[in-house]
Design a protein around this motif. Structure first.
Motif, short mmCIF file in Angstrom:
data_model
loop_
_atom_site.label_atom_id
_atom_site.label_comp_id
_atom_site.label_asym_id
_atom_site.label_seq_id
_atom_site.Cartn_x
_atom_site.Cartn_y
_atom_site.Cartn_z
N MET A 129 0.84 -1.17 0.00
CA MET A 129 0.00 0.00 0.00
C MET A 129 0.89 1.24 0.00
N LYS A 130 0.47 2.25 -0.73
CA LYS A 130 1.23 3.49 -0.75
C LYS A 130 0.85 4.31 0.48
N ILE A 131 1.88 4.82 1.16
CA ILE A 131 1.67 5.66 2.32
C ILE A 131 2.42 6.98 2.14
N THR A 132 1.96 7.98 2.85
CA THR A 132 2.64 9.27 2.90
C THR A 132 2.83 9.63 4.37
N GLY A 133 3.72 10.56 4.62
CA GLY A 133 3.93 10.96 6.00
C GLY A 133 4.61 12.30 6.12
N ALA A 134 4.60 12.82 7.34
CA ALA A 134 5.22 14.12 7.59
C ALA A 134 5.49 14.27 9.09
N CYS A 135 6.43 15.14 9.40
CA CYS A 135 6.67 15.50 10.79
C CYS A 135 5.50 16.38 11.27
N HIS A 136 5.50 16.74 12.53
CA HIS A 136 4.40 17.53 13.10
C HIS A 136 4.26 18.89 12.44
N CYS A 137 5.35 19.56 12.16
CA CYS A 137 5.28 20.91 11.57
C CYS A 137 5.14 20.88 10.04
N GLY A 138 5.36 19.73 9.43
CA GLY A 138 5.21 19.60 7.98
C GLY A 138 6.44 19.94 7.17
N ASP A 139 7.55 20.29 7.82
CA ASP A 139 8.77 20.61 7.08
C ASP A 139 9.33 19.40 6.34
N ILE A 140 9.17 18.22 6.91
CA ILE A 140 9.71 17.01 6.30
C ILE A 140 8.56 16.11 5.89
N THR A 141 8.54 15.72 4.61
CA THR A 141 7.50 14.84 4.10
C THR A 141 8.15 13.67 3.36
N TYR A 142 7.43 12.57 3.28
CA TYR A 142 7.93 11.38 2.60
C TYR A 142 6.78 10.56 2.04
N GLU A 143 7.12 9.60 1.20
CA GLU A 143 6.17 8.60 0.73
C GLU A 143 6.90 7.27 0.66
N ALA A 144 6.12 6.20 0.72
CA ALA A 144 6.73 4.86 0.69
C ALA A 144 5.68 3.84 0.27
N GLU A 145 6.16 2.69 -0.08
CA GLU A 145 5.31 1.53 -0.34
C GLU A 145 5.47 0.60 0.86
N LEU A 146 4.36 0.23 1.50
CA LEU A 146 4.39 -0.56 2.73
C LEU A 146 3.58 -1.84 2.57
N ASP A 147 4.18 -2.94 2.98
CA ASP A 147 3.45 -4.20 3.13
C ASP A 147 2.83 -4.14 4.53
N PRO A 148 1.49 -4.12 4.67
CA PRO A 148 0.86 -4.00 5.99
C PRO A 148 1.30 -5.08 6.98
N ALA A 149 1.80 -6.21 6.51
CA ALA A 149 2.29 -7.26 7.41
C ALA A 149 3.57 -6.83 8.11
N ARG A 150 4.19 -5.75 7.66
CA ARG A 150 5.43 -5.25 8.24
C ARG A 150 5.18 -4.07 9.17
#
Length: 136
Positions: A1-22
C-alpha cells in the motif's frame, strides 16, 4: 500500500510503499526512551521504496542493545521522530515512525518485538505475533 507521512510541523515529508504485514510494535528500552512512551509503533519498508519528498532531517546515532548502531532521524524544527535505519544505510530497510504516517488509522500491528522489555502493566495486543527479542 502506498503511504505518505510528515513530521508535526510539515517541514519534512515522505512517501513509501508498505506491506501492511510489516507494521508492528517495538518494546525495546531504546524505543521506550526515544518515543517517550511504553513502546514504539513502526512500519518497516524497503529503502528502495522510500522517498524523502521535502526537508532535511537531522540524525542521531545510537548503539542498540543488540550492538547495532542505529541512525534515528527527526525534524530539527518540531522534534518529531521520523524513521530509523542502520548507521550506514546498508540494510536496505527504513523503520518509519507510525505516528508520522498519514494512513496510520488503516494499519493494524501484526507483530511485537523485544517483548522481554515490555512494561508489565501494558495489556497484550490481540492478534500479534510476539518475539522476546528482535526478529532472528
Amino acid at each position: 500500500m502506498k503511504i505518505t507521512g510528515a513530521c508535526h510541523c510539515g517541514d519534512i515529508t515522505y512517501e513509501a510503499e508498505l506491506d501492511p504485514a510489516r507494521f508492528g510494535i517495538c518494546h525495546c528500552t531504546d524505543c521506550q526512551v526515544t518515543s517517550a512512551s511504553a513502546f514504539r509503533t513502526i512500519a518497516v519498508v524497503k529503502q528502495a521504496e522510500f522517498r524523502l519528498l521535502s526537508g532535511t532531517p537531522k540524525t542521531y546515532v545510537k548503539e542498540a542493545e543488540s550492538g547495532n548502531r542505529r541512525a534515528l532521524t527527526f525534524c530539527s524544527t518540531c522534534g518529531a521522530g521520523l524513521w530509523a535505519t542502520d548507521e550506514k544505510g546498508e540494510s536496505g530497510i527504513v523503520n518509519l515512525r507510525a505516528g508520522t504516517i498519514t494512513e496510520r488509522r488503516d494499519l493494524t500491528p501484526r507483530y511485537e518485538i523485544w517483548c522481554s522489555s515490555a512494561m508489565p502493566w501494558l495489556a497484550r495486543f490481540d492478534g500479534t505475533e510476539r518475539h522476546d527479542k528482535g526478529f532472528t
